[in-house]
Design a protein around this motif. Structure first.
Motif, PDB file in Angstrom:
ATOM      1  N   ASP A  70     -41.231 -20.508 -43.840  1.00 39.66           N
ATOM      2  CA  ASP A  70     -41.211 -19.824 -42.542  1.00 39.66           C
ATOM      3  C   ASP A  70     -39.823 -19.214 -42.363  1.00 39.66           C
ATOM      4  N   TYR A 136     -44.771 -20.581 -38.429  1.00 41.62           N
ATOM      5  CA  TYR A 136     -45.951 -20.748 -39.277  1.00 41.62           C
ATOM      6  C   TYR A 136     -45.534 -20.646 -40.741  1.00 41.62           C
ATOM      7  N   PRO A 138     -47.201 -19.840 -44.179  1.00 39.86           N
ATOM      8  CA  PRO A 138     -48.451 -19.374 -44.780  1.00 39.86           C
ATOM      9  C   PRO A 138     -48.717 -20.026 -46.139  1.00 39.86           C
ATOM     10  N   ILE A 144     -53.224 -14.640 -42.486  1.00 42.07           N
ATOM     11  CA  ILE A 144     -52.290 -15.030 -41.420  1.00 42.07           C
ATOM     12  C   ILE A 144     -53.082 -15.138 -40.113  1.00 42.07           C
ATOM     13  N   PRO A 145     -52.923 -16.224 -39.350  1.00 44.23           N
ATOM     14  CA  PRO A 145     -53.629 -16.335 -38.075  1.00 44.23           C
ATOM     15  C   PRO A 145     -53.277 -15.164 -37.144  1.00 44.23           C
ATOM     16  N   ILE A 148     -50.010 -15.207 -35.100  1.00 42.97           N
ATOM     17  CA  ILE A 148     -48.795 -15.079 -35.911  1.00 42.97           C
ATOM     18  C   ILE A 148     -48.650 -13.632 -36.377  1.00 42.97           C
TER      19      ILE A 148
END
Length: 181
Positions: A70, A136, A138, A144-145, A148
Motif C-alpha cells: 500500500d 488497501y 491489492p 481493485i474495490p 479504493i
C-alpha cells in the motif's frame, strides 16, 4: 484585521517551505517527518503507461499501488526542486515497457487526505521520498474495490499535470511549479 492575518499566515506558510523556489535542496535532517497539508506532492508521470493515448488524460492507474503493498511513491517538492524530480523521473523510466518520462503531476497533501488516503514521509529511495497510502493492499490478479479505485481516480483527476517541454534534457527549463492553496 483580515489583511493582517493573511500577511501573517503567508509569512508562516513561507517559513514552513524554506526551499521553495530555491536551487538548494534540504538535507534529510532539515526535512520534518510530518507532511503538512499545504505541501506540494509530486508524482512522476510516465507516457504512455499512465495516460489515455487519445487525449493525454491521466489514468487512475498512475496512483495505483503495486500488488502486495500500500504505497505509491511520490516526492515532497517543497524540500527539493523540479530538477530533482525530473532527474528522478528519468532514472525510473523504462524503455522496455515503453514508459518514458513525461513530466510531473502535483497535488497538495490535503487533497490526498481529503480522499481518506494519507501521504507519509518514507525516505527510503531518496531524502524527499514519501508514499501515498490508500488503505488497501491489492492482490495480484484481483480487481481493485470500487471505493479504493475511486480514491485513485480522484487523485488522477485532481493532479495538476506539468508536461516537460524538453524531456530529453537534464534540467527542468519550464517555469517553476507555483501552486496556491
Amino acid at each position: 484585521m483580515i489583511s493582517w492575518i493573511k500577511k501573517k499566515l503567508k509569512k508562516l506558510t513561507n517559513s514552513l517551505r524554506p526551499y521553495k523556489n530555491s536551487s538548494k535542496s534540504a538535507t534529510k535532517s532539515e526535512i520534518p517527518n510530518h507532511i503538512a497539508d499545504i505541501e506540494k506532492i509530486v508524482r512522476v508521470l510516465l507516457f504512455p503507461t499512465q495516460f489515455r493515448k487519445s487525449d493525454e488524460i491521466l489514468k487512475w492507474q498512475a496512483f495505483r499501488t503495486k500488488a502486495g503493498e500500500d504505497e505509491v511513491s511520490v516526492i515532497r517538492l517543497d524540500y527539493c526542486d523540479e530538477n530533482f524530480c525530473k532527474k528522478h523521473g528519468k532514472s525510473i523510466q523504462d524503455p522496455n515497457r515503453k514508459a518514458s518520462y513525461y513530466g510531473l503531476g502535483v497535488l497538495f497533501a490535503s487533497e490526498i487526505r481529503d480522499l481518506e488516503a494519507d501521504v507519509i514521509y518514507t525516505p527510503k529511495h531518496h531524502d524527499f521520498h514519501a508514499d501515498i497510502k490508500v488503505g488497501y493492499v491489492p492482490t495480484k490478479g484481483e480487481a481493485i474495490p470500487p471505493e479504493i479505485k475511486y480514491k485513485m481516480e480522484e487523485m488522477a483527476s485532481k493532479a495538476r499535470i506539468y508536461k516537460d517541454s524538453s524531456p530529453d534534457t537534464d534540467l527542468w527549463i519550464d517555469p517553476p511549479i507555483e501552486l496556491q492553496k
